[in-house]
Scaffold this active site. Structure first.
Site, PDB file in Angstrom:
ATOM      1  N   SER A   3       0.830  -1.206   0.000  1.00 52.58           N
ATOM      2  CA  SER A   3       0.000   0.000   0.000  1.00 52.58           C
ATOM      3  C   SER A   3       0.863   1.253   0.000  1.00 52.58           C
ATOM      4  CB  SER A   3      -0.912   0.018   1.232  1.00 52.58           C
ATOM      5  OG  SER A   3      -1.673   1.203   1.259  1.00 52.58           O
ATOM      6  N   LYS A  54      -4.729  -6.692   3.734  1.00 49.01           N
ATOM      7  CA  LYS A  54      -4.672  -5.611   2.743  1.00 49.01           C
ATOM      8  C   LYS A  54      -6.078  -5.269   2.244  1.00 49.01           C
ATOM      9  CE  LYS A  54      -2.816  -2.728  -0.293  1.00 49.01           C
ATOM     10  NZ  LYS A  54      -3.827  -2.476  -1.302  1.00 49.01           N
ATOM     11  N   HIS A  94      -7.668  -3.218   4.874  1.00 54.00           N
ATOM     12  CA  HIS A  94      -7.045  -1.889   4.745  1.00 54.00           C
ATOM     13  C   HIS A  94      -7.767  -1.076   3.671  1.00 54.00           C
ATOM     14  CE1 HIS A  94      -4.425   0.744   2.365  1.00 54.00           C
ATOM     15  NE2 HIS A  94      -3.773   1.026   3.465  1.00 54.00           N
ATOM     16  N   ASN A  95      -7.990  -1.687   2.514  1.00 51.32           N
ATOM     17  CA  ASN A  95      -8.639  -0.975   1.413  1.00 51.32           C
ATOM     18  C   ASN A  95     -10.095  -0.655   1.741  1.00 51.32           C
ATOM     19  OD1 ASN A  95      -6.183  -1.522   0.179  1.00 51.32           O
ATOM     20  ND2 ASN A  95      -7.095  -2.005  -1.791  1.00 51.32           N
ATOM     21  N   GLU A 149     -10.088   2.260   3.874  1.00 48.92           N
ATOM     22  CA  GLU A 149      -9.777   3.386   2.978  1.00 48.92           C
ATOM     23  C   GLU A 149     -11.046   3.893   2.297  1.00 48.92           C
ATOM     24  OE1 GLU A 149      -7.778   3.425  -1.382  1.00 48.92           O
ATOM     25  OE2 GLU A 149      -6.511   2.580   0.198  1.00 48.92           O
TER      26      GLU A 149
END
Length: 482
Positions: A129, A183, A186-187, A190
């Site tokens: 990232s 991940k 995480h996105n 986001e």
């Protein structure tokens, strides 16, 4: 000729910048791209005079790698990853490592890890990232897969990763698909962070009548306190950017959002695992609604709502808006961690929750000043059941809730859409409710489908069915799901 420390397939934006980062840290990198003229252009351009080995085939790439060979792919998720794995395997030996650094869906990584390991090789699926700048200067990296592969790549990964207080934003996440799952979450966070910022922007513009310069000044101030984060920082910069004619560029951009699917994957995973990931789910739907531009234009001329007549204290409202953003942001992380905890149970991963917060402190899109507080929360209580049960987050969100409620009420009263600010507040109210109306819902299910229910005056796990109409029988459905 010296063998390369690692090989990379895929010289697009991320791949090119990541190998430049690796080389700058003292590693020799072999590079290959399916369109081989990209290799030659890179070696003659940004890679000129540096420790790169340009390769025109997979066989050439693997032949130029030191053992254990480490082949990293930064290619489009999906079938291209599987295709390259099949091309790479014949050129490797037992103990060599294949690494997928793209945004692969974690079930694919689970499958691939099992397949590659069956060939006597090792596999890593790692989230990377930080975008173009992060890849070049230091990304956040979230590796998972074959545990035996970590010692072989640890030095390289931690050398190129972002550093916060001298600590690399990269550590081992867990088995098979754990790295890509983290991940993905995480996105998803986001997505939520971006949407709540956009909702604040719309209220500043539509309710308070603020221009880009004034909003730029507010985000500049917000980036100095509890909201200090990468996304607040770039929002400040975007609002301060002027087009060629001196007008704010942001107001000339069409209001239809794109997405690559990781937010949707996060929401679908939450549904599969039964976790109420409401904020991230709404952020995905907000993008879907934005894409219906033509329909919205027609509806805006046909449907009416309240006039936007905000007459309150502008300074107070901006203070409330700051609290609303902070409260929603905490909910976003709390829901994300709740999802990771359930996934760890489901897929038998051992996740280092505090370590994940450290990985997100630098180099990545959701880096934020309070990630250190998440690390502290899990340091104090490694078995922390939910982020809101930590004293710091309890105190912070309770302090923010009065302003947060005023903002949501004002948005609804004035007809300004605020799906994520509203749903995150609803989640907060739901999770702190000892009793919810699901008792009535379960009675309804039993009435029409004999789905049974539990009683508050009986032990958990004992199920009952009522013949509500007097016309039904005593047979109950066996599909009760908690």
């Amino acid at each position: 000729m010296k063998k390369a420390d690692i090989g990379l397939i895929g010289l697009a934006v991320m791949g090119e910048n990541l190998v430049l980062n690796m080389e700058s840290k003292g590693f020799t990198v072999a590079v290959f791209n399916r369109t081989v003229d990209k290799v030659d252009k890179f070696i003659a351009g940004r890679g000129a005079g540096k420790n790169f080995i340009g390769c025109h085939s997979i066989a050439d790439l693997c032949a130029n790698l030191a053992r254990p060979r480490k082949v990293m792919m930064l290619v489009k998720a999906g079938s291209p990853v599987d295709d390259f794995i099949e091309q790479i395997i014949p050129h490797l030996e037992a103990g060599d490592i294949i690494i997928d650094g793209g945004n692969s869906h974690f079930p694919d990584t689970i499958r691939r890890a099992k397949y590659v390991e069956s060939k006597g090789l090792l596999y890593i699926g790692t989230g990377v990232s930080g975008g173009e700048e992060g890849a070049l200067l230091g990304p956040s990296m979230m590796p998972g897969g074959s545990p035996a592969a970590w010692p072989a790549v640890k030095e390289i990964f931690q050398a190129v990763a972002a550093k916060v207080d001298g600590e690399p934003c990269c550590d081992w996440v867990g088995e098979n698909g754990a790295g890509h799952f983290v991940k993905m979450v995480h996105n998803g966070i986001e997505y939520g962070d971006m949407q709540i910022i956009c909702e604040a922007y719309q209220m500043m513009k539509d309710l308070l009548g603020m221009g880009a310069k004034e909003m730029h000044d507010v985000f500049t101030e917000w980036n100095k306190g509890d909201l200090d984060s990468y996304l607040i920082e770039i929002t400040r910069d975007i609002l301060g950017f002027r087009d060629e004619n001196g007008e704010a560029l942001v107001e000339k951009i069409l209001d239809t959002a794109g997405q690559k699917g990781t937010g949707k994957w996060t929401a679908v995973s939450a549904l599969d695992l039964g976790i109420p990931l409401t904020l991230i789910g709404e952020s995905v739907f907000a993008r879907c609604l934005s894409a219906q531009k033509d329909l919205r234009v027609k509806a805006s001329k046909f449907l009416s709502g309240p006039d936007k007549l905000f007459k309150g204290d502008k300074v107070q409202f901006l203070s409330d808006l700051k609290d609303a953003l902070l409260g929603a942001k905490i909910i976003s992380y709390a829901q994300g961690y709740d999802l990771m905890a359930e996934a760890a149970k489901e897929y038998k991963w051992t996740l280092n929750n505090g370590g994940i917060a450290l990985m997100w402190r630098g180099g990545c899109i959701i880096r934020s000043v309070f990630l250190g507080k998440i690390k502290e929360a899990f340091d104090k209580n490694p078995k922390l059941e939910h982020l809101l049960l930590d004293e710091y987050f309890k105190t912070t969100i309770e302090k923010a809730q009065a302003g947060w409620r005023r903002v949501v009420a004002t948005a609804i009263t004035n007809g300004v859409p605020a799906p994520c600010l509203a749903t995150s507040l609803t989640y907060f109210d739901g999770i702190r409710s000892e009793r919810l109306p699901a008792n009535l819902l379960q009675a309804q299910r039993d009435y029409f489908g004999a789905h049974t229910y539990e009683r508050v005056d009986k032990p958990r796990g004992e199920f009952f069915h009522t013949n509500w109409t007097g016309r039904g029988g005593d047979t109950a459905s066996s599909t009760y799901t908690v």
